[in-house]
Design a protein around this motif. Structure first.
Motif, short mmCIF file in Angstrom:
data_model
loop_
_atom_site.label_atom_id
_atom_site.label_comp_id
_atom_site.label_asym_id
_atom_site.label_seq_id
_atom_site.Cartn_x
_atom_site.Cartn_y
_atom_site.Cartn_z
N VAL A 1 0.86 -1.18 0.00
CA VAL A 1 0.00 0.00 0.00
C VAL A 1 0.90 1.23 0.00
CG1 VAL A 1 -1.78 1.29 1.22
CG2 VAL A 1 -1.81 -1.20 1.26
N THR A 2 0.63 2.13 -0.93
CA THR A 2 1.42 3.36 -1.02
C THR A 2 0.50 4.56 -0.85
OG1 THR A 2 1.19 3.49 -3.43
CG2 THR A 2 3.09 2.28 -2.55
N VAL A 3 1.04 5.59 -0.18
CA VAL A 3 0.27 6.81 0.06
C VAL A 3 1.14 8.00 -0.34
CG1 VAL A 3 -0.97 8.22 1.73
CG2 VAL A 3 -0.93 5.74 2.00
N GLY B 1 -4.41 16.58 -0.78
CA GLY B 1 -4.77 15.38 -1.53
C GLY B 1 -3.94 14.18 -1.11
N PHE B 2 -4.58 12.98 -1.11
CA PHE B 2 -3.90 11.72 -0.85
C PHE B 2 -4.19 10.78 -2.02
CE2 PHE B 2 -4.76 13.27 3.50
CZ PHE B 2 -3.48 13.29 4.00
N GLU B 3 -3.14 10.20 -2.58
CA GLU B 3 -3.29 9.17 -3.60
C GLU B 3 -2.87 7.85 -2.98
OE1 GLU B 3 -0.98 10.28 -6.97
OE2 GLU B 3 -2.27 11.99 -7.51
N VAL B 4 -3.85 7.00 -2.75
CA VAL B 4 -3.63 5.72 -2.09
C VAL B 4 -3.75 4.61 -3.14
CG1 VAL B 4 -4.40 4.14 -0.29
CG2 VAL B 4 -4.54 6.61 0.08
N VAL B 5 -2.73 3.80 -3.27
CA VAL B 5 -2.74 2.67 -4.19
C VAL B 5 -2.68 1.41 -3.34
CG1 VAL B 5 -1.59 1.52 -6.11
CG2 VAL B 5 -1.59 4.02 -5.97
N GLN B 6 -3.64 0.51 -3.58
CA GLN B 6 -3.70 -0.72 -2.81
C GLN B 6 -4.39 -1.80 -3.64
OE1 GLN B 6 -6.37 0.42 0.50
NE2 GLN B 6 -7.87 -0.95 -0.47
N ILE C 1 -6.10 -0.65 -7.23
CA ILE C 1 -6.95 0.55 -7.35
C ILE C 1 -6.21 1.73 -6.75
CG2 ILE C 1 -9.15 -0.70 -7.30
CD1 ILE C 1 -9.39 0.06 -4.33
N GLN C 2 -6.62 2.91 -7.21
CA GLN C 2 -6.08 4.15 -6.65
C GLN C 2 -7.25 4.96 -6.09
OE1 GLN C 2 -3.15 6.46 -8.92
NE2 GLN C 2 -4.25 8.35 -8.33
N SER D 1 -3.96 -5.70 7.17
CA SER D 1 -2.72 -5.82 7.95
C SER D 1 -1.59 -4.94 7.41
CB SER D 1 -2.25 -7.29 7.97
OG SER D 1 -2.02 -7.75 6.65
N ASP D 2 -1.88 -4.21 6.31
CA ASP D 2 -0.84 -3.36 5.71
C ASP D 2 -0.98 -1.93 6.21
OD1 ASP D 2 0.09 -5.52 4.27
OD2 ASP D 2 -1.24 -5.11 2.57
N THR D 3 0.16 -1.33 6.49
CA THR D 3 0.20 0.05 6.95
C THR D 3 1.18 0.84 6.10
OG1 THR D 3 -0.29 -0.61 9.22
CG2 THR D 3 0.63 1.59 8.91
N ALA D 4 0.76 2.05 5.71
CA ALA D 4 1.63 2.90 4.90
C ALA D 4 1.60 4.31 5.43
CB ALA D 4 1.21 2.87 3.44
N ARG D 5 2.70 5.03 5.24
CA ARG D 5 2.79 6.42 5.67
C ARG D 5 3.03 7.30 4.45
NH1 ARG D 5 3.54 7.25 11.15
NH2 ARG D 5 3.76 5.31 12.36
N SER D 6 2.43 8.47 4.49
CA SER D 6 2.59 9.41 3.38
C SER D 6 3.91 10.16 3.51
CB SER D 6 1.42 10.39 3.35
OG SER D 6 1.50 11.27 4.47
N ASN D 7 4.24 10.87 2.47
CA ASN D 7 5.40 11.74 2.51
C ASN D 7 5.11 12.98 3.33
OD1 ASN D 7 3.60 12.04 0.16
ND2 ASN D 7 4.76 13.94 -0.14
N VAL D 8 6.14 13.65 3.79
CA VAL D 8 6.01 14.84 4.62
C VAL D 8 5.93 16.07 3.73
CG1 VAL D 8 7.10 16.23 6.41
CG2 VAL D 8 7.24 13.73 6.52
N LEU D 9 5.01 17.00 4.08
CA LEU D 9 4.80 18.22 3.30
C LEU D 9 5.10 19.44 4.16
CD1 LEU D 9 1.44 17.32 1.53
CD2 LEU D 9 3.73 17.17 0.57
#
Length: 333
Positions: free
Chosen positions: A16-18, A36-41, A87-88, A114-122
């Protein structure tokens, strides 16, 4: 080599990517921009941001950076398929800042099973509003009218808040008016308990005297004192004869001039025995004690008032009478 490549591809596709991004990295204090958040999973796996799930619905926002920045919970989320079972999800979250300065937004956590993802810092630069003493003061916005008016929208606030006080006040006024009218009509607010008639009072006292068994215990004086008191009170209330202040002789003279002179023998027997007991200290026979009680009951029963209806038939009601009222069949006409 091909096996290792497939494993690497499967790991990439399973993650999972954020990715976070701002519509504008420079924001005027008080204005709103979009985060905005773009979540791909993987497709079919539920997910979301814990910070929004744990937010208080009543507040409607999540505070970050010491609550200087608010992320509104009224965001939108659009889903787009990117192929290969992935999906995104595109989140658009309104962001508002209230203090000027440079803020480093944290890495936001997204959880999908069970998957955890963190976004980038802005980084966000909030520009203060420049205000001078010569700037005009903007007026208040007009009050918006509700689309569908309800009862509470048309009544005054004080009436909607204190309606129960008004009801209590009206009930209190109604109670006062009722009490005044009742007092003016009947002379009292509370309904008076009806007083017993002389007949009812005498019969009750005679029954109570019988249960005390005074003469059976050798208390003949107390027995005849109480018996004659009951008889004297009855003569006073029933016929207006002030027997409590009279001697036995005076009572007999009053009865001779009354309409119940044919009942005098009952009273004569009682008073005669009572005088011997109280003044001569004579102990009467048991038969005399019983006869005195029976004569008192007979006198009260045979002289009680009887109300006669229009057809001359007696009614079962008892009223106060007087010595001057004519008596028919042991009662009043």
């Amino acid at each position: 080599m091909s096996f290792a490549f497939l494993c690497a591809v499967s790991l990439v596709y399973g993650k999972v990517t954020v990715t976070a991004k701002l519509d504008s990295v420079n924001l005027l204090m008080g204005n709103i921009t979009t985060l905005g958040f773009e979540v791909v999973q993987d497709k079919g796996k539920p997910g979301g941001f814990p910070m929004f799930r744990e937010a208080n619905p009543a507040l409607g926002y999540v505070g970050v950076c010491g609550d200087s920045i608010e992320l509104r919970t009224s965001f939108t989320a659009d889903t787009v398929e990117v192929g290969s079972g992935r999906i995104q999800i595109n989140y658009k979250v309104p962001l508002q800042a209230f203090d000027s300065g440079t803020y480093r937004l944290p890495a936001f956590v997204y959880v999908s099973e069970s998957d955890t993802a963190r976004s980038n810092v802005l980084t966000l630069q909030v520009v203060p509003v420049k205000v001078s003493a010569e700037d005009p003061i903007a007026g208040f916005a007009p009050v918006a009218e509700p689309e569908g008016k309800r009862f509470y929208d048309v009544v005054p606030d004080w009436l909607a808040d204190f309606w129960w006080v008004i009801i209590l006040a009206l009930l209190a006024v109604a109670a006062v008016v009722w009490a005044l009218r009742r007092y003016k009509k009947e002379g009292t607010v509370l309904k008076k308990k009806p007083e017993p008639t002389p007949y009812e009072e005498a019969i009750r006292n005679l029954r109570e005297l019988k249960t005390r068994n005074l003469w059976e215990q050798g208390m003949e004086k107390e027995y005849f004192t109480r018996l004659t008191d009951i008889l004297r009170i009855y003569l006073d209330k029933r016929f207006g004869i002030n027997a409590m202040e009279m001697t036995s002789r005076e009572i007999m003279d009053c009865l001779y001039d009354s309409d119940v002179k044919d009942k005098r023998d009952y009273v004569r027997q009682i008073l005669s025995v009572a005088d011997f007991v109280k003044f001569a200290k004579v102990r009467p026979l048991p038969a005399d004690n019983i006869a005195a009680y029976d004569n008192a009951v007979r006198f009260v029963e045979e002289t009680k008032p009887v109300v006669v209806d229009e057809n001359g038939a007696p009614k079962n009601s008892v009223e106060k009478g007087s010595a001057k009222n004519p008596v028919e069949k042991g009662g009043e006409k």
